[in-house]
Structure formats: structure tokens, C-alpha cells
Design a protein around this motif. Structure first.
Motif, PDB file in Angstrom:
ATOM      1  N   ASP A 150       3.545   3.907  29.927  1.00 24.48           N
ATOM      2  CA  ASP A 150       2.835   2.978  30.809  1.00 24.48           C
ATOM      3  C   ASP A 150       3.444   1.589  30.757  1.00 24.48           C
ATOM      4  O   ASP A 150       4.010   1.167  29.736  1.00 24.48           O
ATOM      5  CB  ASP A 150       1.357   2.867  30.391  1.00 24.48           C
ATOM      6  CG  ASP A 150       0.515   4.045  30.820  1.00 24.48           C
ATOM      7  OD1 ASP A 150       1.008   4.890  31.589  1.00 24.48           O
ATOM      8  OD2 ASP A 150      -0.651   4.117  30.375  1.00 24.48           O
ATOM      9  N   THR A 207      -4.835   3.022  33.364  1.00 21.72           N
ATOM     10  CA  THR A 207      -5.168   3.980  32.306  1.00 21.72           C
ATOM     11  C   THR A 207      -6.028   3.331  31.230  1.00 21.72           C
ATOM     12  O   THR A 207      -6.756   4.012  30.508  1.00 21.72           O
ATOM     13  CB  THR A 207      -3.885   4.537  31.667  1.00 21.72           C
ATOM     14  OG1 THR A 207      -3.058   3.448  31.232  1.00 21.72           O
ATOM     15  CG2 THR A 207      -3.112   5.386  32.667  1.00 21.72           C
ATOM     16  N   THR A 250      -3.087  -1.327  31.537  1.00 11.52           N
ATOM     17  CA  THR A 250      -1.925  -0.450  31.464  1.00 11.52           C
ATOM     18  C   THR A 250      -1.984   0.527  32.627  1.00 11.52           C
ATOM     19  O   THR A 250      -3.076   0.913  33.081  1.00 11.52           O
ATOM     20  CB  THR A 250      -1.888   0.331  30.137  1.00 11.52           C
ATOM     21  OG1 THR A 250      -3.084   1.122  30.013  1.00 11.52           O
ATOM     22  CG2 THR A 250      -1.798  -0.617  28.952  1.00 11.52           C
ATOM     23  N   PRO A 252       0.786   3.678  34.790  1.00 12.50           N
ATOM     24  CA  PRO A 252       2.108   4.322  34.837  1.00 12.50           C
ATOM     25  C   PRO A 252       3.061   3.542  35.726  1.00 12.50           C
ATOM     26  O   PRO A 252       2.638   2.828  36.653  1.00 12.50           O
ATOM     27  CB  PRO A 252       1.794   5.702  35.407  1.00 12.50           C
ATOM     28  CG  PRO A 252       0.488   5.561  36.102  1.00 12.50           C
ATOM     29  CD  PRO A 252      -0.281   4.528  35.356  1.00 12.50           C
TER      30      PRO A 252
END
Length: 298
Positions: A150, A207, A250, A252
Motif C-alpha cells: 500500500d 485499507t 493507506t 493500494p
């Protein structure tokens, strides 16, 4: 002024679930298909706010900072409860200003008063806001979902609240700032903006997330610990001062376009500031560190 007088002053702020502040409870339910998100924040005069300034600035800052926790979860606010230990002997005008600040903040975020508790104290003002929000079922963003690979991002501009506190305290260091800059920094400290307008993007791509209340590196450490990963961070100015109430998240690498697009749509700056790797803790430019931030000691 006594407790009943204060409650009567608060009554115009009450939402439907508050039962007109006539009961020692409120009635609340989450809409179908949503989870209820709860958080609480407490402020103490002389710790979180300069002594003697217990009017509208104090109460508006209290509610806004509490609501920032809901924004970091991707939630929408629906109400709050208030607990106040009011200093004995303070003039009624302070109470009226305190309530005016609550009114301004709750109107900004459509977040009515639901109830609470009041008491008197010989010490400084102590106030807590219990905030309630809703999020589509299963979509709340926690601190514990960061994954290796990430990217790490933060919203907004760091450091304005730090300078804003200096403005509020009359620090001579700020005299070289323009009037416009002083006002912007003072607003950042007194009236931080919970990032609710970013919540849809946050729920779609993040995330993990935390609001930056105790310093960016401190919050990075919380995410690293909760997620069982290491956050490799860039050096960032003002990262150890709290009170910015921006978001640290965070996501990806594939989410970069969505993050920038969602932020651009609401005029919100975003900065990529690190990445997630296996391990634990955090590092800055490759050097392991402890994210100090602000810590209350007992």
C-alpha cells in the motif's frame, strides 16, 4: 445560573432523538443497511485550549475534533451527546457563547444534540462530546487494514494548526505573517474541518485510516501496530505536532487516480508520503523511529 438553566439554554440545539432533553436518555437507531459508529473526545481548559477562553471557540473546536474521528471511519454524523463540568463562578455570557459555538458547529455538519450531563466544578472547564455516525454496513474504515505494498497518504496541509495556536496565544513569532495567513492558521486551530466530503472516496479505496490528532508519525505508528505492518515514511515537516485533524490513510497503488480525483473534486490537497512493507513500527527516510506525537501522562 444552575444546571436546569443551562439545560434550558441547550434545548434549542436538541434533535428529534433527544426527546426535548426531558429524559435522561436519547432514542437512536441506524438506518436500514447501515452500521452505527460511535466515538468520544474530551477537552480540558488549559490542556487542549488556553485558559480563560471557554466560550464559542472552545465548544466549536470540541465538537469538530470529535467529529473528525467519524470522518476517519468514512461515516456520516447523525448526532452527539455532551457532558460538561462547568466552572463555578463563570459568568453566564460564557455559557451563552459556549452554546453558540455548539450551534454553529452542529449546523455545519447537520449533527444535532441528543442529550448529555452537566455538573459544576471548582476546577477548569472539562467537556466531552460523544458523537454518533452511520456508515453502510461493513464499509467502516479501520486502522487495522493496511497491507504490504500500500501507499501512505495524508490530506490537507500540515502545520497550520501549530501556527494557529501561536496566533491564539499571541506569540510574537507570528507577527511576520500576513493577516490572511494568520486568519487561516487561527481557523485551522480553532475550527478544524472534519473531512466528511472525502468519505465516499475513503470507503472505496482506503485499507486503513486515522485522523491526525496527535501528530502524523504518531498516527502512522497506530496504523502500523493495528495492521501488523511497517510504514516506511518520508520526512514531513510538522509531522510531530497534533491538532491538524487531517486524514492519514493507506491504499493500494492502483487507487492513486481515484484518490487524486476524489480530492480534486472537493478542492482537498493530498500528498503521498510513504509505503507499507513487512515488519512493524515506522521509519523515516529509512531510519526506524518512534512516532512520538502528543501523549497525555498520568
Amino acid at each position: 445560573m444552575n444546571e436546569r438553566d443551562f439545560i434550558a439554554m441547550l434545548r434549542p440545539l436538541a434533535g428529534p432523538g433527544a426527546l426535548n432533553l426531558n429524559d435522561d436518555a436519547a432514542l437512536l437507531s441506524a438506518p436500514v443497511g447501515h452500521d452505527l459508529v460511535l466515538s468520544v473526545d474530551t477537552m480540558v481548559e488549559g490542556v487542549h485550549f488556553p485558559k480563560g477562553r471557554i466560550g464559542g471557540d472552545f465548544s466549536e473546536r470540541l465538537l469538530r475534533t470529535a467529529l473528525s474521528d467519524l470522518a476517519a471511519k468514512g461515516a456520516r454524523p447523525i448526532g452527539y451527546m455532551l457532558a460538561v463540568a462547568w466552572p463555578s463562578g463563570r459568568y453566564d455570557k460564557w455559557a451563552a457563547a459556549f452554546i453558540s459555538g455548539l450551534h454553529d458547529a452542529q449546523r455545519s455538519f447537520d449533527c444535532p444534540l441528543l442529550g448529555g450531563d452537566t455538573t459544576a466544578t471548582k476546577g477548569p472547564l472539562v467537556a466531552s462530546a460523544n458523537v454518533y455516525g452511520v456508515v453502510p454496513t461493513g464499509e467502516m474504515v479501520t486502522r487495522s487494514g493496511a497491507k504490504t505494498g500500500d501507499h501512505v497518504w495524508y490530506t490537507g496541509v500540515l502545520g497550520r494548526a501549530e501556527t494557529g495556536l501561536k496566533v491564539v496565544m499571541g506569540d510574537p513569532d507570528v507577527r511576520l505573517l500576513s493577516g490572511e495567513d494568520r486568519l487561516a492558521c487561527e481557523e485551522a486551530y480553532l475550527r478544524p474541518e472534519p473531512r466528511f466530503l472525502f468519505r465516499k472516496t475513503l470507503r472505496q479505496v482506503a485499507t486503513a485510516c486515522a485522523d491526525i490528532s496527535d501528530g502524523l508519525y504518531s498516527e502512522a505508528g497506530h496504523i502500523a501496530e493495528a495492521s501488523g505492518v511497517h510504514l516506511a515514511m518520508d520526512y514531513i515537516r510538522h509531522a510531530d505536532f497534533g491538532d491538524d485533524y487531517e486524514l492519514l490513510l493507506t491504499a493500494p497503488p492502483s487507487a492513486e487516480a481515484a484518490i487524486r480525483s476524489g480530492a480534486d473534486a472537493i478542492g482537498l490537497p493530498v500528498t503521498r508520503c510513504g509505503h507499507v512493507v513487512p515488519g512493524e513500527g515506522i521509519s523515516i527516510d529509512g531510519e526506524p523511529v518512534q512516532g512520538k506525537g502528543y501523549r497525555h501522562t498520568f
